[in-house]
Design an enzyme around this catalytic site. Structure first.
Site, mmCIF file in Angstrom:
data_model
loop_
_atom_site.group_PDB
_atom_site.id
_atom_site.type_symbol
_atom_site.label_atom_id
_atom_site.label_comp_id
_atom_site.label_asym_id
_atom_site.label_seq_id
_atom_site.Cartn_x
_atom_site.Cartn_y
_atom_site.Cartn_z
ATOM 1 N N HIS A 61 0.856 -1.192 0.000
ATOM 2 C CA HIS A 61 0.000 0.000 0.000
ATOM 3 C C HIS A 61 0.888 1.236 0.000
ATOM 4 C CE1 HIS A 61 -3.177 2.800 1.201
ATOM 5 N NE2 HIS A 61 -4.018 1.868 0.787
ATOM 6 N N ASP A 88 -7.833 -5.399 -0.175
ATOM 7 C CA ASP A 88 -8.284 -6.317 -1.234
ATOM 8 C C ASP A 88 -7.910 -7.767 -0.971
ATOM 9 O OD1 ASP A 88 -7.507 -3.624 -3.317
ATOM 10 O OD2 ASP A 88 -9.517 -4.429 -3.013
HETATM 11 C C1 SDX Z 1 -6.252 -0.068 -2.949
HETATM 12 O O1 SDX Z 1 -4.476 4.461 -2.025
HETATM 13 C C2 SDX Z 1 -5.441 3.822 -1.407
HETATM 14 O O2 SDX Z 1 -5.837 4.186 -0.310
HETATM 15 C C3 SDX Z 1 -6.011 2.634 -2.181
HETATM 16 C C4 SDX Z 1 -7.017 1.776 -1.406
HETATM 17 C C5 SDX Z 1 -8.322 2.522 -1.149
HETATM 18 O O3 SDX Z 1 -9.059 2.134 -0.233
HETATM 19 O O4 SDX Z 1 -8.669 3.419 -1.984
HETATM 20 O O5 SDX Z 1 -6.455 1.362 -0.167
HETATM 21 C C6 SDX Z 1 -7.414 0.535 -2.213
HETATM 22 O O6 SDX Z 1 -6.010 0.299 -4.081
HETATM 23 C C7 SDX Z 1 -5.366 -1.066 -2.250
HETATM 24 C C8 SDX Z 1 -4.157 -1.522 -3.117
HETATM 25 C C9 SDX Z 1 -4.622 -2.618 -4.086
HETATM 26 N N1 SDX Z 1 -3.567 -2.979 -5.024
HETATM 27 C C10 SDX Z 1 -2.890 -4.137 -4.962
HETATM 28 O O7 SDX Z 1 -3.059 -4.991 -4.096
HETATM 29 C C11 SDX Z 1 -1.885 -4.344 -6.101
HETATM 30 C C12 SDX Z 1 -0.558 -4.850 -5.539
HETATM 31 N N2 SDX Z 1 0.061 -3.786 -4.766
HETATM 32 C C13 SDX Z 1 1.098 -3.010 -5.423
HETATM 33 O O8 SDX Z 1 0.896 -2.796 -6.798
HETATM 34 C C14 SDX Z 1 1.540 -1.795 -4.612
HETATM 35 O O9 SDX Z 1 1.737 -2.207 -3.319
HETATM 36 C C15 SDX Z 1 0.679 -0.539 -4.619
HETATM 37 C C16 SDX Z 1 0.395 -0.070 -5.982
HETATM 38 C C17 SDX Z 1 -0.585 -0.781 -3.876
HETATM 39 C C18 SDX Z 1 1.451 0.558 -3.879
HETATM 40 O O10 SDX Z 1 2.663 0.627 -4.502
HETATM 41 P P1 SDX Z 1 3.625 1.934 -4.458
HETATM 42 O O11 SDX Z 1 3.387 2.697 -3.211
HETATM 43 O O12 SDX Z 1 3.503 2.671 -5.745
HETATM 44 O O13 SDX Z 1 5.044 1.283 -4.359
HETATM 45 P P2 SDX Z 1 5.795 0.531 -5.515
HETATM 46 O O14 SDX Z 1 4.867 -0.158 -6.467
HETATM 47 O O15 SDX Z 1 6.782 1.493 -6.094
HETATM 48 O O16 SDX Z 1 6.557 -0.617 -4.683
HETATM 49 C C19 SDX Z 1 7.690 -0.295 -3.848
HETATM 50 C C20 SDX Z 1 8.522 -1.585 -3.766
HETATM 51 C C21 SDX Z 1 8.844 -2.132 -5.152
HETATM 52 O O17 SDX Z 1 10.038 -2.879 -5.053
HETATM 53 P P3 SDX Z 1 11.426 -2.194 -5.589
HETATM 54 O O18 SDX Z 1 11.179 -1.792 -7.041
HETATM 55 O O19 SDX Z 1 11.649 -0.980 -4.692
HETATM 56 O O20 SDX Z 1 12.468 -3.283 -5.431
HETATM 57 O O21 SDX Z 1 7.733 -2.604 -3.110
HETATM 58 C C22 SDX Z 1 7.494 -3.662 -4.024
HETATM 59 C C23 SDX Z 1 7.728 -3.108 -5.417
HETATM 60 O O22 SDX Z 1 8.087 -4.142 -6.307
HETATM 61 N N3 SDX Z 1 6.083 -4.054 -3.888
HETATM 62 C C24 SDX Z 1 5.633 -5.294 -4.059
HETATM 63 C C25 SDX Z 1 4.245 -5.216 -3.868
HETATM 64 N N4 SDX Z 1 3.894 -3.961 -3.597
HETATM 65 C C26 SDX Z 1 5.055 -3.241 -3.605
HETATM 66 N N5 SDX Z 1 6.276 -6.440 -4.371
HETATM 67 C C27 SDX Z 1 5.494 -7.552 -4.480
HETATM 68 N N6 SDX Z 1 4.150 -7.544 -4.312
HETATM 69 C C28 SDX Z 1 3.501 -6.416 -4.008
HETATM 70 N N7 SDX Z 1 2.170 -6.424 -3.845
#
Ligand code: SDX
Length: 379
Positions: free
Chosen positions: A261, A315
């Site tokens: 998140h 989720d």
């Molecule tokens: C919702 O914003 C809100 O409040 C949203 C929400 C709401 O109520 O409105 O809470 C609802 O959207 C929840 C999120 C649902 N999405 C997912 O479950 C999709 C999977 N999650 C990721 O895509 C990610 O965690 C995000 C998009 C939710 C947040 O990502 P960020 O803050 O943009 O961070 P990032 O993608 O740049 O990740 C930072 C690091 C990366 O590694 P490095 O490149 O630094 O090595 O963390 C890793 C990412 O690869 N990472 C994950 C991961 N989430 C982050 N690695 C594996 N699995 C994951 N789920």
């Protein structure tokens, strides 16, 4: 003046002042108008929570009853909307259908005077009441079933299940869905709420602002994750396969849906509440191996990602609850949209109260003074 630094994804950059909700991502705290989400999930209803989000305080009994009566006439869809629903391509995703239909709802609704509170409130009622019915009707049409008339005596949650299934839900089914709607209603400046406010800031009105928010929520990184989490759990096939599947995802640096998140760096408080709902449903509807698989993924993720602040989000368990309620997987995100309509409209009303057009800057990385060459002179 110094050039501002670019912040990718505007992470942590305040886009507005708002009193609608609050998150502490380190402590795992979420509160709507100062009320903790755990209390609202236990004691409130979706209609009461919506009134709280829109008005800033809890309603009296008389105010809540009046609010429900205001909503009920707007459950019924205009004939033009029913005709349009029947014309939509059945193979389309329900979120695509919903985004189109919310914009169309504006075409059959009175023009909204954005400066007038009563007019803004009426538009809010129309959107909140119609969205669940639009989702339910599109699902019935996809199944090749006749539409059923909304029942104005029912709650929003019960009426959604009635309009989708053609049978009245049990008390526990209504309460579980109602609680899930409370949990998904609002979440500060998430991507779809930000989109709603950007569209609203151009003074287009509630219908196009919510339609834009629906399109934003659809994405797999946002509200679309709940559908993908269930597909992930089905793909894994059981807790005994979880480690091999998880290790492969980590090795491929692939995202595990339902984890991580932008704000929470601990387990999302809503994930805890949804887990409780799932366990409560299991008592009456039986358990599912998907839950055991989810628990194993959660354990593996805690070991691998926990130190990096990547934990289950809203989720991760919601799809297990919805599947137990007999809801099709690609209707999970539309249910998220039904709930978040309350929050989007709270932010729309707040934006209209003190509006400033959103128009951010950029850091230009292109060329200057490019030379023009006629078409036939270009190499
Ligand atoms: C919702 O914003 C809100 O409040 C949203 C929400 C709401 O109520 O409105 O809470 C609802 O959207 C929840 C999120 C649902 N999405 C997912 O479950 C999709 C999977 N999650 C990721 O895509 C990610 O965690 C995000 C998009 C939710 C947040 O990502 P960020 O803050 O943009 O961070 P990032 O993608 O740049 O990740 C930072 C690091 C990366 O590694 P490095 O490149 O630094 O090595 O963390 C890793 C990412 O690869 N990472 C994950 C991961 N989430 C982050 N690695 C594996 N699995 C994951 N789920």
């Amino acid at each position: 003046m110094s050039t501002p630094e670019l912040v990718p994804g505007l992470a942590g950059v305040p886009a507005a002042e708002s009193s609608v909700s609050f998150i502490d991502g380190t402590q795992g705290i979420l509160a709507y108008r100062g009320h903790r989400i755990e209390v609202l999930a236990e004691k409130s209803t979706f209609e009461e929570t919506t009134w709280l989000l829109w008005n800033g305080v809890l309603p009296t009994r008389a105010q809540l009853d009046a609010f429900k009566q205001e909503l009920q006439p707007y459950y019924a869809l205009a004939p033009e909307l029913v005709a349009a629903l029947k014309a939509l391509p059945r193979k389309g995703h329900p979120m695509e259908a919903l985004q189109a239909m919310v914009a169309m709802l504006g075409m059959v609704s009175p023009a909204c005077d954005l400066k007038d509170e009563a007019s803004r409130h009426d538009a809010s009622l129309r959107v909140l009441a119609a969205v669940p019915v639009l989702v339910a009707c599109f699902e019935r049409l996809r199944r090749g079933e006749e539409l059923v008339e909304p029942d104005p005596s029912l709650s929003i949650a019960a009426n959604f299940l009635w309009c989708m299934n053609g049978v009245k839900p049990s008390a526990i089914e209504e309460r579980i869905l109602d609680c899930a709607l409370v949990l998904h209603a609002e979440h500060t400046m998430n991507a779809s709420t930000f989109a709603c406010r950007v569209v609203a800031s151009t003074e287009t009105g509630a219908y196009t602002a919510v339609s834009g928010a629906v399109g934003t929520l659809y994405g797999p990184l946002h509200g679309g994750a709940n559908e993908r989490v269930l597909k992930q759990l089905e793909e894994i096939g059981g807790p005994e396969n979880a480690k091999a599947w998880f290790d492969a995802k980590v090795a491929a640096k692939a995202k595990v849906m339902g984890l991580g998140h932008r704000v929470y760096k601990t387990k999302d408080p809503r994930a805890h509440s949804l887990q409780n709902l799932a366990r409560e449903l299991f008592e009456s509807h039986g358990s599912t191996p998907l839950y055991d698989t989810a628990l194993e993924i959660e354990r593996l993720a805690a070991d691998t990602f926990g130190s990096r602040g990547i934990w289950p989000n809203v989720d991760f368990f919601s799809g297990i609850v919805y599947q137990k309620l007999g809801i099709p997987t690609d209707v999970f995100t539309p249910i998220f949209a039904i709930a978040r309509t309350a929050g989007w409209l709270a932010h729309w009303r707040e934006q209209m109260g003190d509006n400033k057009l959103f128009r951010p800057g950029q850091i230009y990385t292109g060329v200057h003074d490019a030379e023009w060459k006629d078409l036939d002179d270009r190499g």
